[in-house]
Design an enzyme around this catalytic site. Sequence first.
Site, PDB file in Angstrom:
ATOM      1  CE  LYS A   1      -4.137   1.932   0.619  1.00  0.00           C
ATOM      2  NZ  LYS A   1      -3.770   3.217   0.030  1.00  0.00           N
TER       3      LYS A   1
ATOM      4  CB  CYS B   1      -2.296  11.032  -3.796  1.00  0.00           C
ATOM      5  SG  CYS B   1      -0.879   9.956  -3.564  1.00  0.00           S
TER       6      CYS B   1
END
Length: 314
Positions: free
Chosen positions: A46, A133
């Site tokens: 992750k 992001c």
Amino acid sequence: MGATLDSYFLGNTYENPFMNASGVHCMTVDELNELRSSRAGAYVTKSATLVEREGNPKPRYHSTSFGSINSMGLPNRGFDYYLSYVIAQQGEAGKKNAPFLSVAGMSLEDNLKILGAIQESDFQGVTELNLSCPNVPGKPQIGYDFEMTEMVLGKVFSFFRKPLGVKLPPYFDFAHFDIMAEILNKYPLSFVNCINSIGNGLYVDLENEITVLKPKNGFGGIGGDYVKPTALANVRAFYTRLNPGIKIIGTGGIKSGQDAFEHLLCGATMLQVGTALYERGVSIFETLERELREIMEKKGYTSIDEFRGKLKSL
């Protein structure tokens, strides 16, 4: 002799090109170990922030007819958690090399601190710096700010000497492909990952006349079937523009052997699976492996290198 799916990436040989996309089935050590035991050729952690994050309020993921929409907000266990894991996997006997380490600092200072720690650590594997992001409220994507991207890479490569690639947002204009490629070619990058989700889509619950996600008034990143044409375009655009030493990881809309073949034909070396892995679990890797091999054998290919990047134009 049947087709081999052996994939050569940054000096390592993987049994096949398939990986999870960072963010899917890789939050905990248990999930990472499931990936390690699966038929995935490689796997990635992750995207880690400097400290642990809960992420955005739920619901923050929703399946749709043609893929998914999410606004996860980078939930993760924190950088130290994942660095410890990837170091522990180094040198372990088995079919896989150490997992890739994905990082996504919440600021330039965080990114430099994280990468500095990796540089000083015993980790010798591959690091992915997430420049895309889109689902953190109030935070713009570095990858859409060309000056910021160049500044970040300049600072990073002033000290970072280990294998490093960047995860990019999707681009939609030839001028942007050209500008970003010119920036990326200035630095000793190992790879680029194309693409992260298409940011700020919106999906509506018709029955209740409401958004399906809670964060950001329902805006979220789009994945799955929706994004494959955009992902293929970005893989191809950067494959034809970047220095040959910069490899491409293809991500977006891979749920079948055909999808995988198309990404490879456009120039990808490794392939990451997101929405389909979320929906179907790690057994999908066995299916993808079988279907890709069947297509290759039907076409008479014995290795991926025989067709990688050889897409023809009309």
